[in-house]
Design a protein around this motif. Structure first.
Motif, short mmCIF file in Angstrom:
data_model
loop_
_atom_site.label_atom_id
_atom_site.label_comp_id
_atom_site.label_asym_id
_atom_site.label_seq_id
_atom_site.Cartn_x
_atom_site.Cartn_y
_atom_site.Cartn_z
N PHE A 1 0.82 -1.20 0.00
CA PHE A 1 0.00 0.00 0.00
C PHE A 1 0.86 1.25 0.00
CE2 PHE A 1 -3.16 -2.90 2.03
CZ PHE A 1 -4.14 -2.79 1.05
N THR A 2 0.45 2.22 -0.83
CA THR A 2 1.10 3.52 -0.86
C THR A 2 0.21 4.52 -0.14
OG1 THR A 2 2.14 2.99 -2.97
CG2 THR A 2 2.05 5.32 -2.35
N LYS A 3 0.77 5.19 0.83
CA LYS A 3 -0.03 6.17 1.57
C LYS A 3 -0.45 7.33 0.66
CE LYS A 3 3.02 6.77 4.91
NZ LYS A 3 3.59 7.23 6.17
N PRO A 4 -1.61 7.92 0.89
CA PRO A 4 -2.59 7.54 1.91
C PRO A 4 -3.37 6.29 1.52
CG PRO A 4 -3.44 9.36 0.62
CD PRO A 4 -2.05 9.12 0.13
N VAL A 5 -3.71 5.47 2.54
CA VAL A 5 -4.50 4.25 2.37
C VAL A 5 -5.93 4.55 2.82
CG1 VAL A 5 -4.75 1.84 3.00
CG2 VAL A 5 -2.46 2.83 2.78
N VAL A 6 -6.92 4.20 1.98
CA VAL A 6 -8.32 4.45 2.32
C VAL A 6 -9.00 3.13 2.60
CG1 VAL A 6 -8.48 6.58 0.99
CG2 VAL A 6 -8.98 4.42 -0.14
N ILE A 7 -9.94 3.15 3.52
CA ILE A 7 -10.71 1.97 3.88
C ILE A 7 -12.12 2.10 3.31
CG2 ILE A 7 -11.36 2.97 6.12
CD1 ILE A 7 -11.36 0.09 7.23
N LEU A 8 -12.60 1.06 2.64
CA LEU A 8 -13.92 1.05 2.03
C LEU A 8 -14.98 0.64 3.04
CD1 LEU A 8 -13.00 -0.69 -1.37
CD2 LEU A 8 -12.96 1.75 -0.79
#
Length: 352
Positions: A17-24
């Motif tokens: 994962f490359t920041k920023p990481v988003v949560i669904l």
């Protein structure tokens, strides 16, 4: 550590994962950039600004196919998963500190022709990576080349875009499949409803025919009973007349047996006679009577007995019941003309 690293791989770019990481909403994670790429592929006609969608839309999670609905902020409205970002930082630090120096060195492929040279350029003409010496002195000296890093980034972006486009296309295909499944269910329901309607219409037709059959059968039965009662009554009347005629015949025969002419013409008063008569019905009956004073009254009875003018006569064809009939020719033609392929209106009008 290997299992943890697998859990930190983005399902789109297939890298950590490359920041920023988003949560669904389905609790799966994506790089924000990858999420934006999927969003753009799934919503190609929404307005964009600086390469990002700025209005609400929807896309499906690449891991579980759950539909994600976004507000007017687009992917920037998704919540960042700070926990995953912290785990990534800790994992990178742990990996850097735990590996020996020689292991942390990146493995750089070397040129097959010039074994001392690293592969650091890309031959655009032949589409293969190569080294600088091959460009200067080797087989690629007349070819067009580019830095391998730029080609790497370009190809990586193309692959990521292709994956995002494929995910968006899969979403559209899933939508088409859902529509087709819904159409199948609608066809099944409509077929059941139409079959029920057709059966009800035919049941009404059967009921009407049965009712008409009962009415006509009742009329035939009533006239049949009426004619039978009349014929039976007339039979009894003719039987009574025949019986009286037989009596007169026997009286005449008895009188004919008198040998004396005077007595034949005139009989003494009070003389009784018993007569045994064999009737037409094979019954033997005894009658007591007095002979008449002379033959004149007997002849009158014989004349009356030979006349049947007072009895009713059966008309010719009285036994026929042919006037009870039905004409089904037009009805059969109407039934055979029912065509269920002309549409609901035509079928309804023919059945009604």
């Amino acid at each position: 550590m290997d299992n943890l690293e697998k859990q930190l791989i983005c399902p789109i770019c297939l890298e950590m994962f490359t920041k920023p990481v988003v949560i669904l909403p389905c609790q799966h994670n994506l790089c924000r950039k990858c999420a934006n790429d999927i969003f753009q592929a799934s919503n190609p006609y929404l307005p964009t600004r600086a390469g990002s969608l700025t209005s609400g839309g929807r896309f499906r999670c690449p891991s579980c196919r759950h539909e994600v609905v976004l507000d007017r902020h687009g992917v920037y409205g998704l919540q960042r998963n700070l926990l995953v970002e912290n785990i990534i930082d800790m994992f990178k630090q742990e990996s850097s500190s735990s590996k020996p120096v020689e292991e942390r060195k990146e493995h750089v492929p070397m040129c097959d022709v010039h074994e001392e040279e690293k592969i650091n350029i890309y031959c655009v003409t032949h589409g293969v990576p190569t080294c600088s010496m091959c460009k200067i002195f080797g087989a690629h000296k007349d070819c067009e080349v580019s830095p391998i890093t730029s080609i790497y980034q370009t190809k990586k972006v193309e692959l990521s875009d292709g994956i995002a486009m494929m995910v968006g296309n899969n979403d559209r295909m899933q939508g088409i499949i859902s529509q087709l499944e819904e159409t199948c269910r609608a066809i099944e329901e409509n077929g059941r409803r139409q079959k029920t309607m057709v059966c009800e219409k035919f049941d009404q037709l059967y009921s009407t025919l049965e009712e008409k059959k009962r009415e006509m059968s009742q009329k035939v039965t009533e006239e049949q009973e009426e004619k039978l009662n009349y014929i039976r009554s007339l039979t009894r009347k003719y039987g009574d007349h025949l019986e009286q005629s037989c009596k007169v015949v026997e009286m005449g025969i008895q009188t004919m047996e008198e040998p004396e002419m005077a007595l034949f013409l005139q009989v003494r008063p009070g003389r009784g006679n018993m007569l045994q008569i064999q009737s037409c019905s094979s019954k033997t009956t005894l009658y007591f009577f007095s002979l008449p004073q002379n033959t004149k009254p007997l002849l009158k009875k014989i004349a009356d007995g030979t006349s049947t003018a007072h009895l009713d006569k059966v008309e010719r064809g009285y036994e026929n019941m042919d006037h009870f009939h039905v004409r089904f020719k037009k009805v059969l033609q109407a039934l055979r003309s029912i065509d269920f392929l002309q549409g609901e209106g035509s079928a309804e009008s023919n059945l009604s």
